[in-house]
Design an enzyme around this catalytic site. Structure first.
Site, PDB file in Angstrom:
ATOM      1  N   LYS A 143       0.851  -1.193   0.000  1.00 37.78           N
ATOM      2  CA  LYS A 143       0.000   0.000   0.000  1.00 37.78           C
ATOM      3  C   LYS A 143       0.888   1.245   0.000  1.00 37.78           C
ATOM      4  O   LYS A 143       1.881   1.289   0.745  1.00 37.78           O
ATOM      5  CB  LYS A 143      -0.908  -0.022   1.240  1.00 37.78           C
ATOM      6  CG  LYS A 143      -1.940   1.099   1.288  1.00 37.78           C
ATOM      7  CD  LYS A 143      -2.850   0.966   2.531  1.00 37.78           C
ATOM      8  CE  LYS A 143      -3.919   2.061   2.568  1.00 37.78           C
ATOM      9  NZ  LYS A 143      -4.826   1.940   3.725  1.00 37.78           N
ATOM     10  N   SER A 159      -9.920   2.474   2.809  1.00 31.10           N
ATOM     11  CA  SER A 159      -8.967   3.127   1.944  1.00 31.10           C
ATOM     12  C   SER A 159      -8.024   2.177   1.196  1.00 31.10           C
ATOM     13  O   SER A 159      -7.404   2.598   0.223  1.00 31.10           O
ATOM     14  CB  SER A 159      -8.111   4.088   2.768  1.00 31.10           C
ATOM     15  OG  SER A 159      -7.297   3.391   3.687  1.00 31.10           O
ATOM     16  N   SER A 161     -10.361   0.318   7.071  1.00 30.17           N
ATOM     17  CA  SER A 161      -9.710   0.403   5.753  1.00 30.17           C
ATOM     18  C   SER A 161      -9.064  -0.874   5.260  1.00 30.17           C
ATOM     19  O   SER A 161      -8.621  -0.930   4.112  1.00 30.17           O
ATOM     20  CB  SER A 161      -8.664   1.523   5.756  1.00 30.17           C
ATOM     21  OG  SER A 161      -9.274   2.781   5.666  1.00 30.17           O
TER      22      SER A 161
END
Lengths: 95, 494
Positions: free
Chosen positions: B79, B160, B184
């Site tokens: 990420k 997210s 998330s």
């Protein structure tokens, strides 16, 4: 409690975010919606409840008072928008 | 020939060890899938050379008869909230566009040290603020999933960690890192039919992760199976003196101790998570999940978490407050963008830089946070929220006197179309209604696929455990995984 255009501009200024009048206008209902919604917390009885600052019991550790890092000036400055003579450079702040 | 990109982390690790394939073959297969999937916009930066470098190191070690590392031969996605030395790290913001860290985050370093290779940096909501991956400066991530019946609407991969979820379900990587502040990891996992676990707060070091809300942020793995999550988490977790809230505890052997036998375990079903108007398909899937856990030997009890309805408003005070403080560092001086209008002084430069560098949702949250922390409002908003947070945590403590884990849905709906909830920030915030409470209490929580809805979209179940009891969470996840038989994958259209 609802906030007005002046308050939005003040919050933007405190946040160090420049906003146009039109942007600030648009934020008034948005921020009011969110703040109106979070205000429901006021109805919770919190008598005798301590504010929670740490979720998992843990204590802050102390380390030996010794230099464990440093001598990486170039690395620290590597991503600076403007670095000069081994320093961060900013616009003049003294009139 | 085996479809290498359809293998799990465990299968890649073990297959590489016994010589079914080389690490280079695996890396090449995933690199090819990444390059062919740009329509999904899951990656901000692709690093095929990093994946090959780690693979070649693994192949060389194996050829030389050296001991292999826990993740030798396994490529993963990272990420783009984790700082990676020498590779641009943006948090999906314009503010950090071009920022190239001179250091490596603790979690990513642990993964590389364990032999994993990096396929690239995954897209996300800007500064991890969002539930649909629509706030990224680098564009929306498109879910590989589509509704059935020829509906080609672009769907949200969740947020997210939407690049992570999209990439895993599209077989661009077998696993990826995520971070979870209010859901998330779990909500995007649910939206894309994969699994993901947010460990207990403090298990994974936050050092080198771009900060959002420091009392809530936790890293965790995302993958297609519970076992893969256990494998990844064992590598990612562990004490780090560079994070003051890192827990100084040994990392359990979660993978070796996996067991789907839940005899003697009590599963709590929180009645507040079944409000009037809960989506009927979500409700039915939850009921199936309860039956699966009973089938695995668990006893089911009803529990109450009476402050549940206050969790979201509490979160939307605490998280923006911490964000407004954390994001004060973006000042145009030390790193990131700088906007210096003609004749501007220092203060003007700050304001112009931040206006340029932050997207609308980030500005909104910084301003909410600034307001609730400002003089005259601090006690009414922030202190009150911290007190309610204590009550929410106490609800869980009391519930865990009656049970060992909780089972709930992960999200109140399946994935929605991009743009559908953009106009109303509050509607978007409500997506995290089931995930935020465990975040506020710092508890381990996991999403696992529970099935498909009538439109053919994945739905997820959430398991919440006691602090530090990731094992029970993983075990219950495994019990569900074995019974749900979830094998659906998106049809390739990209």
């Amino acid at each position: 409690m609802s906030i007005d255009l002046q308050t939005v501009k003040k919050i933007a200024s405190l946040s160090r975010i420049s906003v146009t009048d039109a942007e600030a206008e648009a934020m008034v209902p948005e921020l009011n919606n969110i703040l109106g919604w979070v205000e429901q917390l006021g109805e919770v009885d919190v008598t005798g409840v301590e504010p929670m600052t740490a979720v998992i019991p843990n204590h802050l550790r102390l380390r030996e008072d010794a230099v464990t890092d440093g001598n990486v000036r170039d690395k620290v400055l590597a991503n600076a928008p403007q670095a000069e003579h081994g320093f961060f450079a900013v616009p003049k702040v003294i009139e | 020939m085996t479809e290498l990109t359809n293998l799990t982390v465990a299968e890649i690790r073990d297959g590489f060890r016994v010589g079914d394939f080389s690490a280079r073959e695996v890396a090449q297969a995933f690199n090819a899938n990444v390059a062919a999937a740009r329509a999904l916009n899951a990656f901000i930066v692709e690093t095929p050379e990093k994946a090959l470098e780690a693979a070649d190191a693994a192949d060389r070690a194996k050829a030389a008869g050296e001991a292999l590392k826990p993740l030798s031969g396994v490529p993963i996605g990272m990420k783009d909230l984790f700082c990676t030395e020498g590779v641009q790290t943006t948090a999906a913001s314009h503010m950090l566009e071009g920022f190239t860290p001179t250091y490596e985050s603790t979690v990513s370093k642990k993964l590389w040290d364990a032999g994993a290779g990096m396929l690239g940096k995954l897209n996300l909501d800007q500064f991890a603020m969002g539930s649909s991956n629509e706030t990224s400066y680098f564009g929306n991530v498109i879910s590989p999933w589509r509704r059935g019946g020829g509906d080609n609407a672009a769907l949200a991969p969740g947020g997210s960690s939407g690049g992570s979820s999209a990439a895993i379900s599209a077989r661009l990587c077998p696993a990826a890192t995520g971070t979870d502040t209010g859901g998330s990891i779990r909500q995007p996992a649910a939206f894309t039919g994969i699994s993901g676990i947010k460990p207990t707060y403090g298990r994974c070091s936050r050092w080198g992760i771009v900060a959002f809300a420091s009392s809530l942020d936790q890293a965790g793995p995302m993958a297609r199976t519970v076992r893969d999550n256990a494998i990844l988490l064992e590598t990612m977790a562990g004490f780090d003196p560079k994070d003051s809230t890192s827990l100084d505890l040994a990392v359990p052997q979660w993978e070796a101790n996996l067991s789907s036998d839940l005899k003697g375990k009590k599963v709590g079903i929180p009645k507040e998570y079944r409000p009037d108007g809960l989506n009927a398909e979500i409700s039915a899937m939850w009921d199936r999940g309860i039956e699966w856990l009973k089938d695995a030997g668990a006893e089911v009890v009803e529990v109450s978490l009476p402050h549940t309805k206050y969790a979201l408003p509490t979160y939307y005070i605490i998280a923006p407050a911490e964000a407004s403080s954390n994001l004060a560092r973006y000042d145009g001086v030390r790193y990131g963008q700088r906007d210096l209008p003609d004749g501007a002084g220092l203060q003007d430069m700050y304001a112009a830089t931040r206006a340029l560098g932050f997207g609308p949702e980030v500005k909104r949250r910084i301003m909410i946070g600034t307001y609730v922390l400002s003089a005259g409002f601090y006690d009414a908003y922030y202190t009150q929220a911290q007190k309610v947070r204590a009550l929410i945590a106490r609800d869980f403590e009391l519930a865990f006197e009656k049970c060992d884990l909780l089972l709930t849905p992960t999200a109140p709906s399946a994935s929605f179309a991009l743009g559908e909830k953009q106009a109303d920030p509050l509607a978007m915030y409500l997506n995290d209604v089931f995930t935020v409470p465990a975040s506020l209490a710092g508890l381990p929580a996991m999403a696992v696929p529970g099935g498909l809805d009538a439109q053919g979209l994945p739905l997820g179940l959430q398991i919440i455990g006691r602090a530090l009891d990731e094992q029970t969470v993983l075990n219950a996840g495994l019990a569900i995984e074995e019974r749900a038989g979830f094998t659906a994958r998106p049809d390739k259209w990209w």
